[in-house]
Design an enzyme around this catalytic site. Structure first.
Site, PDB file in Angstrom:
ATOM      1  N   LYS A   1       0.825  -1.207   0.000  1.00 30.02           N
ATOM      2  CA  LYS A   1       0.000   0.000   0.000  1.00 30.02           C
ATOM      3  C   LYS A   1       0.858   1.254   0.000  1.00 30.02           C
ATOM      4  O   LYS A   1       0.572   2.210  -0.732  1.00 30.02           O
ATOM      5  CB  LYS A   1      -0.944  -0.007   1.205  1.00 30.02           C
ATOM      6  CG  LYS A   1      -1.939   1.159   1.171  1.00 30.02           C
ATOM      7  CD  LYS A   1      -3.087   1.001   2.142  1.00 30.02           C
ATOM      8  CE  LYS A   1      -2.662   1.152   3.579  1.00 30.02           C
ATOM      9  NZ  LYS A   1      -3.828   1.433   4.466  1.00 30.02           N
TER      10      LYS A   1
ATOM     11  N   ARG B   1      -7.044  -3.079  10.136  1.00 31.38           N
ATOM     12  CA  ARG B   1      -6.088  -3.991  10.774  1.00 31.38           C
ATOM     13  C   ARG B   1      -6.650  -4.583  12.072  1.00 31.38           C
ATOM     14  O   ARG B   1      -6.341  -5.724  12.424  1.00 31.38           O
ATOM     15  CB  ARG B   1      -4.758  -3.287  11.010  1.00 31.38           C
ATOM     16  CG  ARG B   1      -4.128  -2.795   9.718  1.00 31.38           C
ATOM     17  CD  ARG B   1      -2.665  -2.470   9.839  1.00 31.38           C
ATOM     18  NE  ARG B   1      -2.231  -1.662   8.715  1.00 31.38           N
ATOM     19  CZ  ARG B   1      -1.951  -2.130   7.500  1.00 31.38           C
ATOM     20  NH1 ARG B   1      -2.074  -3.432   7.255  1.00 31.38           N
ATOM     21  NH2 ARG B   1      -1.564  -1.332   6.521  1.00 31.38           N
TER      22      ARG B   1
ATOM     23  N   ARG C   1      -5.301   2.067  18.338  1.00 34.96           N
ATOM     24  CA  ARG C   1      -5.131   0.621  18.172  1.00 34.96           C
ATOM     25  C   ARG C   1      -4.723  -0.077  19.458  1.00 34.96           C
ATOM     26  O   ARG C   1      -5.028  -1.259  19.644  1.00 34.96           O
ATOM     27  CB  ARG C   1      -4.114   0.341  17.053  1.00 34.96           C
ATOM     28  CG  ARG C   1      -4.685   0.597  15.670  1.00 34.96           C
ATOM     29  CD  ARG C   1      -3.687   0.359  14.562  1.00 34.96           C
ATOM     30  NE  ARG C   1      -4.361   0.413  13.263  1.00 34.96           N
ATOM     31  CZ  ARG C   1      -3.723   0.538  12.108  1.00 34.96           C
ATOM     32  NH1 ARG C   1      -2.390   0.623  12.090  1.00 34.96           N
ATOM     33  NH2 ARG C   1      -4.400   0.579  10.966  1.00 34.96           N
TER      34      ARG C   1
ATOM     35  N   GLN D   1       4.961   9.162   7.252  1.00 32.03           N
ATOM     36  CA  GLN D   1       4.016  10.033   6.573  1.00 32.03           C
ATOM     37  C   GLN D   1       4.459  11.486   6.638  1.00 32.03           C
ATOM     38  O   GLN D   1       4.436  12.200   5.633  1.00 32.03           O
ATOM     39  CB  GLN D   1       2.623   9.874   7.183  1.00 32.03           C
ATOM     40  CG  GLN D   1       1.998   8.512   6.962  1.00 32.03           C
ATOM     41  CD  GLN D   1       0.650   8.377   7.651  1.00 32.03           C
ATOM     42  OE1 GLN D   1       0.149   9.326   8.260  1.00 32.03           O
ATOM     43  NE2 GLN D   1       0.056   7.197   7.561  1.00 32.03           N
TER      44      GLN D   1
ATOM     45  N   ARG E   1      -8.549  12.118  12.917  1.00 33.12           N
ATOM     46  CA  ARG E   1      -7.105  11.946  13.081  1.00 33.12           C
ATOM     47  C   ARG E   1      -6.375  13.280  12.972  1.00 33.12           C
ATOM     48  O   ARG E   1      -6.774  14.172  12.220  1.00 33.12           O
ATOM     49  CB  ARG E   1      -6.574  10.948  12.051  1.00 33.12           C
ATOM     50  CG  ARG E   1      -7.182   9.571  12.241  1.00 33.12           C
ATOM     51  CD  ARG E   1      -6.789   8.600  11.152  1.00 33.12           C
ATOM     52  NE  ARG E   1      -5.354   8.313  11.185  1.00 33.12           N
ATOM     53  CZ  ARG E   1      -4.763   7.533  10.291  1.00 33.12           C
ATOM     54  NH1 ARG E   1      -5.455   6.985   9.315  1.00 33.12           N
ATOM     55  NH2 ARG E   1      -3.465   7.297  10.381  1.00 33.12           N
TER      56      ARG E   1
ATOM     57  N   ASP F   1       2.502  -0.891  11.931  1.00 37.29           N
ATOM     58  CA  ASP F   1       1.185  -1.365  11.507  1.00 37.29           C
ATOM     59  C   ASP F   1       0.920  -2.812  11.902  1.00 37.29           C
ATOM     60  O   ASP F   1      -0.212  -3.297  11.766  1.00 37.29           O
ATOM     61  CB  ASP F   1       1.037  -1.236   9.987  1.00 37.29           C
ATOM     62  CG  ASP F   1       0.850   0.205   9.551  1.00 37.29           C
ATOM     63  OD1 ASP F   1       0.313   1.000  10.340  1.00 37.29           O
ATOM     64  OD2 ASP F   1       1.239   0.533   8.414  1.00 37.29           O
TER      65      ASP F   1
ATOM     66  N   SER G   1       7.700   9.148  12.008  1.00 36.39           N
ATOM     67  CA  SER G   1       6.530   9.120  11.130  1.00 36.39           C
ATOM     68  C   SER G   1       6.976   9.202   9.681  1.00 36.39           C
ATOM     69  O   SER G   1       7.444  10.260   9.227  1.00 36.39           O
ATOM     70  CB  SER G   1       5.562  10.269  11.450  1.00 36.39           C
ATOM     71  OG  SER G   1       4.531  10.303  10.482  1.00 36.39           O
TER      72      SER G   1
ATOM     73  N   GLY H   1      -4.922   7.873   5.980  1.00 36.34           N
ATOM     74  CA  GLY H   1      -4.030   8.875   6.538  1.00 36.34           C
ATOM     75  C   GLY H   1      -2.789   9.067   5.684  1.00 36.34           C
ATOM     76  O   GLY H   1      -2.297  10.186   5.509  1.00 36.34           O
TER      77      GLY H   1
END
Length: 448
Positions: free
Chosen positions: A28, A401, A358, A176, A129, A327, A174, A101
């Site tokens: 992904k 997930r 999570r 991202q 988020r 993840d 991070s 995200g």
């Protein structure tokens, strides 16, 4: 509710051994980046093995909205005819990133140094988020973000008319945020520098080089220093997307736990910044062989041969490994519940701001299934006994997930485990149900 439909309750039950080949979807993270970098390039980018989950499809739609031509030619086969660095057009509609995200944060970075405005939104989960972790460093380039309190979606990003290069140290690991800053740096003059005290997945750096950007990476006492030379001309490429190690984690862990199982998962990425789960599973005593190692699309890959492992033991995962398996902690907590002894997962606070909290979601669901759990802000502790009573219906909180992790638990618990909504699984692993059923797992939709 699911991101795009009514809830889909699902239940997993004990079955016979899992056998066969698990052809998991494309990665992904790489799929998102292939579409975005293709859109920022000159010429045509061809992609094979693209993950066609909803998250990636939403990114494809966003790239079309910014002016790129994005075309699907067959299963996993796509082309992107890009507009070049700084060539994004202002979209006429709101950009809906669904549950992703990664998608929204990378796209914000890609448009932040172009003088256009774009409004972003998402599903109920994404709109909760935090986006400030991205909009704050993008503001250093000269971009502006206007949105809800706490920097949450929906928000409008106004790109910098005269961007300046940035030197930015990540306050927390991070990929991202790092990637958003690097993508913004593409259309800024001079050099943009990102310093990460703890290494995160490096797909963006690898792919930027592949598309023609100058990216230098140095290991220093202050951490990993990534320097990008701004305003390159990126050129369209051929991208072969390897299979996603995060998706592979579900059939792999199920095979480790279901007696008599033996499966093969071909072509899985072995990128060292994504490999923490597999390192941890080996430490626990997992029978996993990595066969036919090779390189595909600039990424190391291997075929995984996985066998039932009845003697798994609890371990402690060090804090500095967390970023390479962030993840995978939900499915690791399922493995830990079936192992013997205590598993301590450290450095997991990032999990609290993923698609759901999570840590809390897994702790509450595992407790409901009879597992003893301890937690604090940055640690999850699972006391495994080698068996789990099961029997609960676990809340997924719109998190793919979480849903898949509890369905794997149901395959090995003493009584079936249900989830309130399996619909979000489609965001990252749309073939999860037929793939697991094809291996021999008993997974069903409760309202079908």
């Amino acid at each position: 509710m699911s991101a795009h439909a009514t809830p889909i309750p699902m239940t997993a039950r004990r079955s016979g051994p899992l056998k066969g080949v698990a052809e998991v979807p494309g990665d992904k993270s790489i799929s998102h980046r292939a579409l975005i970098l293709g859109a920022l390039s000159v010429g045509e980018t061809s992609v094979t093995g693209l993950l066609e989950g909803q998250d990636v499809l939403d990114t494809a739609a966003a790239m079309r909205a910014f002016g790129a031509t994005v075309t699907r030619h067959g299963e996993g086969e796509w082309t992107v005819n890009g507009v070049g660095v700084g060539g994004f057009a202002e979209p006429s509609q709101v950009i809906d990133c669904g549950n992703s995200g990664t998608g929204v944060r990378l796209i914000m970075g890609a448009m932040a140094t172009t003088p256009i405005a774009a409004t972003f939104t998402g599903d109920a989960s994404l709109n909760k988020r935090p986006m400030g972790r991205v909009t704050d460093p993008l503001a250093l380039f000269g971009a502006k973000a206007v949105g809800r309190a706490g920097g949450k979606l929906p928000l409008t990003m106004i790109g910098a008319a005269e961007p300046v290069p940035v030197r930015y140290t990540l306050p927390m690991p991070s990929a991202q945020v790092k990637s958003a800053v690097l993508l913004a740096g593409l259309n800024a003059p001079g050099e943009t520098v990102v310093i990460e005290p703890e290494a995160t997945r490096d797909h963006t750096e690898r792919m930027l080089r592949g598309f023609g950007a100058e990216v230098d990476v140095q290991e220093t006492p202050e951490g990993r220093v990534i320097t990008l030379k701004g305003q390159p001309e990126l050129t369209g490429q051929r991208v072969a997307v390897p299979r996603d190690p995060s998706s592979a984690a579900f059939p792999v862990c199920a095979a480790l736990l279901v007696p008599g199982s033996e499966i093969t998962v071909p072509g899985v990425s072995r990128n060292p910044t994504r490999d923490g789960l597999y390192v941890t599973l080996l430490e626990m005593g997992a029978d996993i062989a990595f066969e036919n190692p090779r390189e595909e699309g600039g990424e190391p890959v291997a075929d995984l041969r996985v066998r039932y492992s009845p003697d798994l033991k609890g371990v402690e995962t060090p804090e500095d490994r967390a970023a390479s398996m962030i993840d995978e902690f939900p499915i690791l907590s399922v493995v830990a519940s079936m192992a013997k002894g205590t598993t301590v997962m450290r450095g997991v606070k990032e999990l609290r701001v993923k698609e759901s909290d999570r840590i809390d979601a897994m702790a509450r669901g595992l407790e409901a299934c009879g597992v003893k759990i301890e937690e604090d802000e940055d640690t999850l502790i699972v006391h495994g006994t080698g068996s789990v009573p099961g029997g609960a219906t676990c809340a997924t909180h719109l998190d793919h997930r979480i849903a898949m992790s509890f369905l794997v638990l149901g395959m090995v618990s003493e009584t079936p485990v249900s989830v309130d909504d399996g619909g979000p699984i489609a965001t990252s692993f749309p073939i999860f149900e037929p793939l697991m059923s094809g291996l021999g797992a008993s997974v069903s939709r409760d309202n079908s």
